[in-house]
Design an enzyme around this catalytic site. Structure first.
Site, PDB file in Angstrom:
ATOM      1  N   CYS A  42       0.827  -1.215   0.000  1.00 27.99           N
ATOM      2  CA  CYS A  42       0.000   0.000   0.000  1.00 27.99           C
ATOM      3  C   CYS A  42       0.853   1.253   0.000  1.00 27.99           C
ATOM      4  CB  CYS A  42      -0.950  -0.004   1.201  1.00 27.99           C
ATOM      5  SG  CYS A  42      -1.825   1.548   1.405  1.00 27.99           S
ATOM      6  N   CYS A  47      -1.222   1.651  -3.272  1.00 27.57           N
ATOM      7  CA  CYS A  47      -2.233   2.705  -3.150  1.00 27.57           C
ATOM      8  C   CYS A  47      -1.664   4.118  -3.074  1.00 27.57           C
ATOM      9  CB  CYS A  47      -3.080   2.482  -1.892  1.00 27.57           C
ATOM     10  SG  CYS A  47      -3.485   0.773  -1.572  1.00 27.57           S
ATOM     11  N   LYS A  50       0.404   5.252  -6.193  1.00 29.51           N
ATOM     12  CA  LYS A  50      -0.569   5.243  -7.289  1.00 29.51           C
ATOM     13  C   LYS A  50      -1.459   6.485  -7.214  1.00 29.51           C
ATOM     14  CE  LYS A  50      -4.471   4.048  -6.688  1.00 29.51           C
ATOM     15  NZ  LYS A  50      -5.059   2.750  -6.554  1.00 29.51           N
ATOM     16  N   TYR A 177      -8.418  -3.688 -11.658  1.00 26.84           N
ATOM     17  CA  TYR A 177      -8.147  -2.408 -11.005  1.00 26.84           C
ATOM     18  C   TYR A 177      -6.835  -1.793 -11.524  1.00 26.84           C
ATOM     19  CZ  TYR A 177     -11.189  -3.183  -6.792  1.00 26.84           C
ATOM     20  OH  TYR A 177     -12.210  -3.374  -5.904  1.00 26.84           O
ATOM     21  N   GLU A 181      -6.458   1.545 -13.827  1.00 33.52           N
ATOM     22  CA  GLU A 181      -5.943   2.749 -13.168  1.00 33.52           C
ATOM     23  C   GLU A 181      -4.687   3.249 -13.873  1.00 33.52           C
ATOM     24  OE1 GLU A 181      -5.536   1.717  -9.026  1.00 33.52           O
ATOM     25  OE2 GLU A 181      -7.656   2.117  -8.619  1.00 33.52           O
ATOM     26  N   HIS A 467     -27.519  20.991  -3.394  1.00 35.94           N
ATOM     27  CA  HIS A 467     -27.574  21.513  -4.754  1.00 35.94           C
ATOM     28  C   HIS A 467     -26.612  22.669  -4.958  1.00 35.94           C
ATOM     29  CE1 HIS A 467     -29.481  22.164  -8.591  1.00 35.94           C
ATOM     30  NE2 HIS A 467     -29.540  23.457  -8.319  1.00 35.94           N
ATOM     31  N   GLU A 472     -26.238  14.733  -5.745  1.00 40.28           N
ATOM     32  CA  GLU A 472     -27.636  14.951  -5.350  1.00 40.28           C
ATOM     33  C   GLU A 472     -28.569  13.997  -6.104  1.00 40.28           C
ATOM     34  OE1 GLU A 472     -29.683  18.658  -6.638  1.00 40.28           O
ATOM     35  OE2 GLU A 472     -27.823  19.118  -7.682  1.00 40.28           O
TER      36      GLU A 472
HETATM   37  P1  NDP Z   1      -7.425  -8.100 -10.803  1.00 38.34           P
HETATM   38  O1  NDP Z   1      -7.703  -9.446 -10.318  1.00 38.34           O
HETATM   39  O2  NDP Z   1      -8.318  -6.966 -10.436  1.00 38.34           O
HETATM   40  O3  NDP Z   1      -7.314  -8.108 -12.383  1.00 38.34           O
HETATM   41  C1  NDP Z   1      -6.474  -8.991 -13.051  1.00 38.34           C
HETATM   42  C2  NDP Z   1      -6.732  -8.820 -14.520  1.00 38.34           C
HETATM   43  O4  NDP Z   1      -5.802  -9.581 -15.262  1.00 38.34           O
HETATM   44  C3  NDP Z   1      -8.123  -9.315 -14.915  1.00 38.34           C
HETATM   45  O5  NDP Z   1      -8.614  -8.432 -15.902  1.00 38.34           O
HETATM   46  C4  NDP Z   1      -7.829 -10.692 -15.484  1.00 38.34           C
HETATM   47  O6  NDP Z   1      -8.751 -11.101 -16.451  1.00 38.34           O
HETATM   48  C5  NDP Z   1      -6.495 -10.456 -16.138  1.00 38.34           C
HETATM   49  N1  NDP Z   1      -5.697 -11.661 -16.281  1.00 38.34           N
HETATM   50  C6  NDP Z   1      -5.426 -12.597 -15.344  1.00 38.34           C
HETATM   51  N2  NDP Z   1      -4.642 -13.557 -15.864  1.00 38.34           N
HETATM   52  C7  NDP Z   1      -4.412 -13.216 -17.147  1.00 38.34           C
HETATM   53  C8  NDP Z   1      -3.682 -13.801 -18.202  1.00 38.34           C
HETATM   54  N3  NDP Z   1      -3.038 -14.948 -18.048  1.00 38.34           N
HETATM   55  N4  NDP Z   1      -3.669 -13.174 -19.401  1.00 38.34           N
HETATM   56  C9  NDP Z   1      -4.338 -12.010 -19.579  1.00 38.34           C
HETATM   57  N5  NDP Z   1      -5.040 -11.408 -18.612  1.00 38.34           N
HETATM   58  C10 NDP Z   1      -5.080 -12.001 -17.408  1.00 38.34           C
HETATM   59  O7  NDP Z   1      -5.925  -7.829 -10.360  1.00 38.34           O
HETATM   60  P2  NDP Z   1      -5.044  -6.537 -10.320  1.00 38.34           P
HETATM   61  O8  NDP Z   1      -3.672  -7.023 -10.546  1.00 38.34           O
HETATM   62  O9  NDP Z   1      -5.573  -5.452 -11.187  1.00 38.34           O
HETATM   63  O10 NDP Z   1      -5.213  -6.051  -8.816  1.00 38.34           O
HETATM   64  C11 NDP Z   1      -5.027  -6.968  -7.742  1.00 38.34           C
HETATM   65  C12 NDP Z   1      -5.918  -6.580  -6.599  1.00 38.34           C
HETATM   66  O11 NDP Z   1      -5.404  -5.425  -5.966  1.00 38.34           O
HETATM   67  C13 NDP Z   1      -7.329  -6.230  -6.988  1.00 38.34           C
HETATM   68  O12 NDP Z   1      -8.142  -7.361  -7.043  1.00 38.34           O
HETATM   69  C14 NDP Z   1      -7.758  -5.291  -5.917  1.00 38.34           C
HETATM   70  O13 NDP Z   1      -8.362  -6.017  -4.883  1.00 38.34           O
HETATM   71  C15 NDP Z   1      -6.463  -4.668  -5.444  1.00 38.34           C
HETATM   72  N6  NDP Z   1      -6.370  -3.289  -5.916  1.00 38.34           N
HETATM   73  C16 NDP Z   1      -7.251  -2.368  -5.458  1.00 38.34           C
HETATM   74  C17 NDP Z   1      -7.199  -1.068  -5.875  1.00 38.34           C
HETATM   75  C18 NDP Z   1      -8.185  -0.087  -5.373  1.00 38.34           C
HETATM   76  O14 NDP Z   1      -8.853  -0.355  -4.368  1.00 38.34           O
HETATM   77  N7  NDP Z   1      -8.371   1.050  -6.032  1.00 38.34           N
HETATM   78  C19 NDP Z   1      -6.188  -0.608  -6.826  1.00 38.34           C
HETATM   79  C20 NDP Z   1      -5.313  -1.658  -7.274  1.00 38.34           C
HETATM   80  C21 NDP Z   1      -5.411  -2.936  -6.820  1.00 38.34           C
HETATM   81  P3  NDP Z   1     -10.165 -11.804 -16.057  1.00 38.34           P
HETATM   82  O15 NDP Z   1     -11.072 -10.705 -15.625  1.00 38.34           O
HETATM   83  O16 NDP Z   1     -10.584 -12.437 -17.343  1.00 38.34           O
HETATM   84  O17 NDP Z   1      -9.849 -12.782 -14.989  1.00 38.34           O
END
Ligand code: NDP
Length: 484
Positions: A42, A47, A50, A177, A181, A467, A472
């Site tokens: 984080c 976080c 970022k 995510y 982002e 408002h 709102e």
């Molecule tokens: P996520 O699980 O959110 O997303 C992973 C992405 O990668 C998905 O779109 C997934 O596709 C894709 N993916 C997985 N494997 C492959 C592959 N072999 N080839 C191509 N695409 C693939 O993980 P993140 O890494 O983005 O983030 C991890 C976690 O960190 C999040 O789940 C979240 O909980 C946390 N986070 C929170 C934030 C916030 O609160 N603002 C900001 C950043 C992270 P598919 O959907 O098809 O599985």
């Protein structure tokens, strides 16, 4: 048996530090080992940096908006090394704050890697051994890349904060995510962003209408988003690639980290322009490829096997509702358990652990109705069920409005926002609230209180509108757009 400590925490991220401090405040003798930097994902590579990059990237639009509002300002240029130096100074400061909090709580800090030797013993990379009545594993997770040829040429979100030079073009792989982002952040900073997501729509699992609007707004801002597309293979680009039509605007000067780099690119073998071939046959060259394809729990070489701790299919520590593993003295919290990968959730799991183990008050962390925000541009804030999840569960009414907000409409931008409530037909409770708007993260925190309290649609309606605001609309939507 006398132990050296009541609690030994492995991992100095948000969850581990909070658990250590709160346990120590209860009078427990606590130690914590961290092999890298205090603050964890984080604070050091998640976080916090970022969000600071989100702020940095938002200024480009602000300059244009300011002109529409009568200001005589020119577009500036972004000084990445200057910003990066400032960013890392801030992270150093925050790391010291974390350290100070632990010191102030009389938690003994070991700047070392720790692994379990048995259910009550940890061995440190310094060679020392320590025993504890309880061991808390809070080692978090790390980015994982798909197993495709030459995936090591890609970088992860860890390296983004350390780059010595901004790439001119980048391919972001993933639709979660982190992918979305960073697509927005880098686009805002002037990088030419292409994003490949293997599924039909980004942000799988979130409300369809909300993620659809985010995708549209991302495209509107210039992100070249390709759905149903993945990287098949990649390799270092050669001169022929760079000269050919597949060239996407990569900077020939990009490449190995320049010698004046204050902060070297660390883990990844980052070696300059990368040639990629996509599943649809497209061949393109990018200055960098970022894999944002999920995260893996950090359980490798932790000695969990030696201690008899059960690990799941994804490498996560398997825990019960009280965060206890199959070995009674060993608990785990946060991303290493692969439950909900969010900082505030790890912190709550740490607090519930202390409540259970050190305060004699068995407490399960509450994983229900967790609000969260995705810091895209515009942001998306969400709490509760998506329309799709809710309608599978029970009959619902959907209240939804999408419009051009006053501030950006005046500046001539085509941005739209979305406010949506998913309501149970039977109980009238708001089952889900979804917001796509500037500051949606701030809005959803407050809407989350109402939804968590079990507010009904009529409770929302009873509140007078503030408002003129975007939010709102949450209390003025009178007629459902559909029932399902
Ligand atoms: P996520 O699980 O959110 O997303 C992973 C992405 O990668 C998905 O779109 C997934 O596709 C894709 N993916 C997985 N494997 C492959 C592959 N072999 N080839 C191509 N695409 C693939 O993980 P993140 O890494 O983005 O983030 C991890 C976690 O960190 C999040 O789940 C979240 O909980 C946390 N986070 C929170 C934030 C916030 O609160 N603002 C900001 C950043 C992270 P598919 O959907 O098809 O599985």
């Amino acid at each position: 048996m006398a132990f050296d400590y009541d609690l030994f925490v492995i991992g100095g991220g948000s969850g581990g530090v909070r658990a250590a401090r709160v346990a120590a405040a209860e009078g427990a003798k606590v130690a914590l080992a961290e092999e890298y930097r205090m603050g964890g994902t984080c604070v050091i590579r998640g976080c916090v940096p970022k969000k600071l990059m989100v702020f940095a990237s938002s200024y480009r639009e602000s300059f244009a908006d300011a002109r529409a509002y009568g200001w005589d300002v020119a577009d500036g240029t972004f000084d990445w090394p200057g910003f990066r130096t400032h960013l890392h100074k801030e992270l150093d400061r925050l790391e010291q704050v974390y350290r100070g909090l632990l010191d102030g709580s009389k938690v003994q800090i070991f700047d070392a890697r720790a692994r379990l030797k048995d259910p009550h013993t940890v061995v440190l990379s310094t060679g020392e051994e320590r025993t504890a009545k309880h061991i808390l594993v809070a080692t978090g997770g790390r980015p994982s890349a798909p197993s495709i040829p030459n995936a090591h040429l890609g970088i992860s979100s860890n390296e983004i904060f350390l780059m010595d030079k901004m790439p001119k073009s980048i391919l972001i792989v993933g639709g979660g995510y982190i992918a979305c982002e960073f697509a927005c952040i880098l686009n805002g900073l002037g990088v030419k962003v292409t994003q490949y997501y293997r599924g039909a729509q980004i942000l799988r699992g979130f409300d369809d209408e909300a993620r659809g609007l985010v995708a549209e707004m991302m495209r509107d801002r210039g992100i070249d988003l390709h759905l149903g597309t993945n990287v098949l293979t990649m390799r270092a680009a050669d001169t022929e690639d760079l000269a050919s039509a597949t060239f996407t605007g990569s900077d020939p000067a990009m490449g190995a980290a320049s010698s004046d780099a204050a902060i070297p690119i660390s883990d990844a073998e980052y070696s300059g322009p990368v040639w990629t071939k996509a599943t649809n046959g497209t061949e393109k060259v990018f200055d960098a490829v970022l894999f944002a394809t999920g995260r893996t729990p950090n359980t490798d070489d932790l000695g969990l096997g030696e201690a008899g701790v059960k690990v799941g299919r994804r490498g996560e520590v398997v825990v019960d509702e009280y965060s206890q593993s199959n070995i009674p003295s060993v608990y785990a919290i946060g991303d290493v358990t692969n439950r909900v990968q969010l900082t505030p959730v790890a912190i709550r799991e740490g607090m519930a652990f202390v409540e259970t183990v050190f305060k004699g008050n068995p407490t399960k962390p509450d994983h229900d109705l967790i609000p969260s925000a995705i810091f895209t541009q515009p942001e998306m804030g969400t709490v509760g069920l998506s329309e799709e999840e809710a309608r599978d569960q029970e009959p619902i009414e959907v209240y939804c409005t999408s419009f051009r907000p006053m501030q950006t409409a005046f500046a001539g931008r085509s941005d739209r926002v979305l406010m949506k409530l998913v309501v149970s037909l039977e109980t009238r409770k708001v089952l889900g609230c979804h917001i796509v708007a500037p500051q949606a993260g701030e809005m959803i925190q407050l809407a989350g209180v109402a939804v968590k309290m079990g507010a009904t649609k009529e409770d929302f309606d009873r509140v007078c509108a503030v408002h003129p605001t975007i939010s709102e609309e949450l209390v003025t939507m009178k007629t459902p757009v559909r029932t399902a």
